[in-house]
Design a protein around this motif. Structure first.
Motif, mmCIF file in Angstrom:
data_model
loop_
_atom_site.group_PDB
_atom_site.id
_atom_site.type_symbol
_atom_site.label_atom_id
_atom_site.label_comp_id
_atom_site.label_asym_id
_atom_site.label_seq_id
_atom_site.Cartn_x
_atom_site.Cartn_y
_atom_site.Cartn_z
ATOM 1 N N VAL A 1 22.742 52.330 50.125
ATOM 2 C CA VAL A 1 22.468 53.617 49.823
ATOM 3 C C VAL A 1 20.894 53.650 49.630
ATOM 4 O O VAL A 1 20.384 54.502 50.157
ATOM 5 N N ASN A 2 20.389 52.718 49.166
ATOM 6 C CA ASN A 2 18.898 52.673 49.057
ATOM 7 C C ASN A 2 18.228 52.772 50.497
ATOM 8 O O ASN A 2 17.270 53.472 50.570
ATOM 9 N N GLU A 3 18.798 52.026 51.415
ATOM 10 C CA GLU A 3 18.272 51.899 52.858
ATOM 11 C C GLU A 3 18.466 53.248 53.448
ATOM 12 O O GLU A 3 17.734 53.851 54.238
ATOM 13 N N GLY A 4 19.407 53.945 53.202
ATOM 14 C CA GLY A 4 19.898 55.352 53.566
ATOM 15 C C GLY A 4 19.058 56.338 53.032
ATOM 16 O O GLY A 4 18.438 57.366 53.852
ATOM 17 N N ILE A 5 18.816 56.147 51.692
ATOM 18 C CA ILE A 5 17.801 57.153 51.140
ATOM 19 C C ILE A 5 16.447 57.026 51.745
ATOM 20 O O ILE A 5 15.630 57.851 52.198
ATOM 21 N N ARG A 6 16.057 55.797 52.076
ATOM 22 C CA ARG A 6 14.829 55.486 52.550
ATOM 23 C C ARG A 6 14.849 56.220 54.078
ATOM 24 O O ARG A 6 13.499 56.571 54.293
ATOM 25 N N MET A 7 15.848 55.954 54.737
ATOM 26 C CA MET A 7 15.874 56.619 56.110
ATOM 27 C C MET A 7 15.767 57.945 56.287
ATOM 28 O O MET A 7 14.818 58.853 56.970
ATOM 29 N N MET A 8 16.464 58.678 55.254
ATOM 30 C CA MET A 8 16.798 60.168 55.326
ATOM 31 C C MET A 8 16.351 60.845 54.078
ATOM 32 O O MET A 8 16.515 62.225 54.090
ATOM 33 N N GLY A 9 15.921 60.313 53.068
ATOM 34 C CA GLY A 9 15.751 60.978 51.756
ATOM 35 C C GLY A 9 14.626 62.057 51.949
ATOM 36 O O GLY A 9 14.544 63.269 51.701
ATOM 37 N N MET A 10 13.423 61.798 52.663
ATOM 38 C CA MET A 10 12.495 62.435 53.032
ATOM 39 C C MET A 10 12.854 63.861 53.676
ATOM 40 O O MET A 10 12.190 64.893 53.414
ATOM 41 N N ILE A 11 13.523 63.557 54.784
ATOM 42 C CA ILE A 11 14.184 64.870 55.581
ATOM 43 C C ILE A 11 14.896 65.701 54.565
ATOM 44 O O ILE A 11 14.834 66.982 54.586
ATOM 45 N N ALA A 12 15.613 65.147 53.492
ATOM 46 C CA ALA A 12 16.452 65.934 52.703
ATOM 47 C C ALA A 12 15.522 66.781 51.866
ATOM 48 O O ALA A 12 15.932 68.036 51.352
ATOM 49 N N PHE A 13 14.693 66.221 51.219
ATOM 50 C CA PHE A 13 13.781 66.837 50.259
ATOM 51 C C PHE A 13 13.001 67.688 50.913
ATOM 52 O O PHE A 13 12.660 69.153 50.313
ATOM 53 N N VAL A 14 12.388 67.542 51.956
ATOM 54 C CA VAL A 14 11.507 68.479 52.971
ATOM 55 C C VAL A 14 12.471 69.716 53.214
ATOM 56 O O VAL A 14 11.983 71.048 53.067
ATOM 57 N N MET A 15 13.741 69.856 53.675
ATOM 58 C CA MET A 15 14.710 70.722 53.606
ATOM 59 C C MET A 15 14.832 71.546 52.416
ATOM 60 O O MET A 15 14.934 72.609 52.680
ATOM 61 N N LEU A 16 14.813 71.011 51.216
ATOM 62 C CA LEU A 16 15.123 71.536 50.058
ATOM 63 C C LEU A 16 14.014 72.532 49.681
ATOM 64 O O LEU A 16 13.856 73.759 49.299
ATOM 65 N N ILE A 17 12.735 71.778 49.901
ATOM 66 C CA ILE A 17 11.243 72.471 49.461
ATOM 67 C C ILE A 17 11.192 73.647 50.518
ATOM 68 O O ILE A 17 10.830 74.821 50.139
ATOM 69 N N ALA A 18 11.432 73.317 51.724
ATOM 70 C CA ALA A 18 11.298 74.466 52.866
ATOM 71 C C ALA A 18 12.250 75.751 52.736
ATOM 72 O O ALA A 18 11.846 76.606 52.649
ATOM 73 N N SER A 19 13.491 75.426 52.150
ATOM 74 C CA SER A 19 14.324 76.610 51.613
ATOM 75 C C SER A 19 13.580 77.480 50.652
ATOM 76 O O SER A 19 13.739 78.553 50.504
ATOM 77 N N GLY A 20 13.078 76.864 49.619
ATOM 78 C CA GLY A 20 12.465 77.509 48.637
ATOM 79 C C GLY A 20 11.157 78.281 48.969
ATOM 80 O O GLY A 20 11.008 79.397 48.643
ATOM 81 N N TYR A 21 10.553 77.699 49.847
ATOM 82 C CA TYR A 21 9.408 78.489 50.563
ATOM 83 C C TYR A 21 9.688 79.404 51.261
ATOM 84 O O TYR A 21 9.161 80.695 51.180
ATOM 85 N N ALA A 22 10.828 79.452 52.073
ATOM 86 C CA ALA A 22 11.478 80.631 52.677
ATOM 87 C C ALA A 22 11.738 81.630 51.860
ATOM 88 O O ALA A 22 11.567 82.830 52.102
ATOM 89 N N THR A 23 12.314 81.570 50.644
ATOM 90 C CA THR A 23 12.632 82.469 49.532
ATOM 91 C C THR A 23 11.311 83.095 49.137
ATOM 92 O O THR A 23 11.315 84.437 48.861
ATOM 93 N N VAL A 24 10.300 82.443 48.786
ATOM 94 C CA VAL A 24 9.042 82.991 48.286
ATOM 95 C C VAL A 24 8.481 83.996 49.187
ATOM 96 O O VAL A 24 8.415 85.055 48.871
ATOM 97 N N LEU A 25 8.607 83.771 50.507
ATOM 98 C CA LEU A 25 7.976 84.558 51.552
ATOM 99 C C LEU A 25 8.963 85.658 51.848
ATOM 100 O O LEU A 25 8.310 86.789 51.900
#
Length: 435
Positions: A281-305
């Protein structure tokens, strides 16, 4: 020039190019958008957080997919692929890049898994890329091409969804068009992406590039390529788990259920022991965790706009200065689409926003339905390739950066922006004026 969308996207782009982490860049851009629109920092932050849930399902699916990909890597089955490709593709960089683009293209239409194949296929090939002295930026361009061009041109899988969004947006805003018209409208812009891909493969990234030193993760995941491999029952069980995960995903239309089914089977088949669960699980989060958090923040950014009305004001102000010049109208519509999509990071989400104002504008300026469809589809897609928050760039980075030797902005976003958005602009303008 002082529109919140323009200013915040400039902040996002500048910070990203200065190698500020894309999550911090997105947060800063969202706060700037709120402040420019007259909101307080507290209100903007609350709006940003409230909008993050829009990509919660996608983010969770990417995390689980990363875990499943690590399990497949630990099974050793990818070693067979790497070992065979080393001999088959030796000295054939262009063929390898074209093959990667073709495989990526299948993920949009024939087997609609989108970026799900990247963390499974690409990390084991990093050693091959280094041995061939292949520029990973060329691989990023090939992957992004396969993630975008097929759904733009082919009405199947994700392409059918994309075309449906264009049809609905145009019909809902007073311009009738059918599904059969969209492939014709998107053919010329799609050919622009083909031109960009071929230029990248045969011109830009043709020369050798000395690889960076591989870290322990890359050495471990590709070690199987240097061993005498024997096909075991665990390799067969891994293939079964992959097939089941694919079938479950297609039937249920859920990446989460597909990845979960594969993970559960890998444990039940004892391909991976339960005791190694934490490490996996730690290796999986290392590989894809960044993309997951970016998608979350991007969704919030789109909502603000969207909630501040900044996008509507940008499009409306653009319409006021166009007059009846069709060429300038097409140019400015594509420019607005690029700015909006660079920030939001999704062509699918941008289309309904742009169609609301682009359709009445196109009718007033005399654009045909085909030309309007080409403008809307191209305007929605034109910023997606180079956006720091797009899964079309985050996916390739997740695979190519598994060993820490690939930068998201300079090695994925900048090359894909240059090789695809410039030809999309040119071919999109041509489509608008011809159709």
């Amino acid at each position: 020039m002082f529109n919140a969308v323009i200013i915040s996207v400039l902040v996002l782009v500048v910070l990203s190019l200065l190698r500020v982490n894309v999550i911090l860049s997105l947060i800063a851009a969202a706060l700037v958008a709120g402040l420019v629109s007259g909101m307080s920092l507290v209100d903007t932050t609350e709006l940003l957080v409230s909008g993050m849930g829009g990509q919660a399902e996608t983010s969770l699916s990417y995390i689980l997919l990363g875990v499943f990909a690590v399990m497949i890597g630990y099974s050793g089955i990818t070693g067979f692929l790497v070992k065979n490709l080393i001999g088959l593709m030796k000295g054939k960089k262009a063929l390898l890049l074209l093959t990667i683009a073709a495989v990526a293209s299948l993920s949009q239409n024939v087997v609609p898994v989108h970026i799900a194949f990247i963390p499974i296929l690409i990390p084991p090939l990093l050693q091959l890329f280094d041995k061939m002295k292949l520029n990973r930026r060329g691989v990023a361009v090939s992957l992004t091409f396969g993630l975008k061009a097929p759904y733009m041109m082919i009405p199947a899988g994700f392409g059918l969804i994309f075309h449906g969004v264009i049809v609905d947006g145009m019909n809902d805003n007073g311009m009738a068009i059918g599904y059969a018209d969209i492939p014709l409208a998107m053919l010329i812009p799609g050919l622009g992406m083909v031109a960009g891909l071929l230029f990248a493969i045969f011109v830009t990234y043709r020369k050798d590039k000395e690889p960076k030193s591989a870290d322990a993760f890359n050495q471990e995941i590709a070690a199987g390529a240097n061993e005498d491999l024997i096909f075991t029952k665990f390799h067969l069980l891994t293939i079964i788990a992959i097939i089941v995960a694919l079938v479950v995903q297609i039937v249920s239309d859920s990446l989460i259920l597909g990845a979960l089914s594969g993970i559960v089977l890998m444990f039940l088949f004892q391909v991976v022991s339960f005791r190694s669960g934490d490490e996996i699980v730690n290796e999986g989060i290392r590989m894809m965790g960044m993309i997951a958090f970016v998608m979350l923040i991007a969704s919030g950014y789109a909502t603000v706009l969207e909630d501040t009305g900044a996008i509507d004001r940008l499009v409306a102000s653009t319409a006021e200065i166009l007059g009846d010049n069709m060429f300038m109208g097409a140019l400015l519509m594509l420019s607005v689409g690029m700015i909006v999509t660079l920030g939001i990071g999704t062509s699918f989400g941008t289309i309904p926003i742009l169609a609301t104002l682009f359709v009445p504008l196109s009718i007033a300026m005399g654009f045909s339905p085909l030309a309007t469809a080409a403008l809307i589809g191209t305007a929605g897609a034109i910023g997606d390739a180079g956006s720091p928050s797009s899964d079309s760039t985050l996916g390739p980075t997740a695979g190519l950066g598994a060993d820490g030797n690939h930068n998201h902005i300079w090695d994925t976003c900048v090359p894909t922006f240059l090789h695809f958005n410039i030809p999309l602009f040119i071919f999109g303008l041509a489509a608008a004026m011809i159709l």
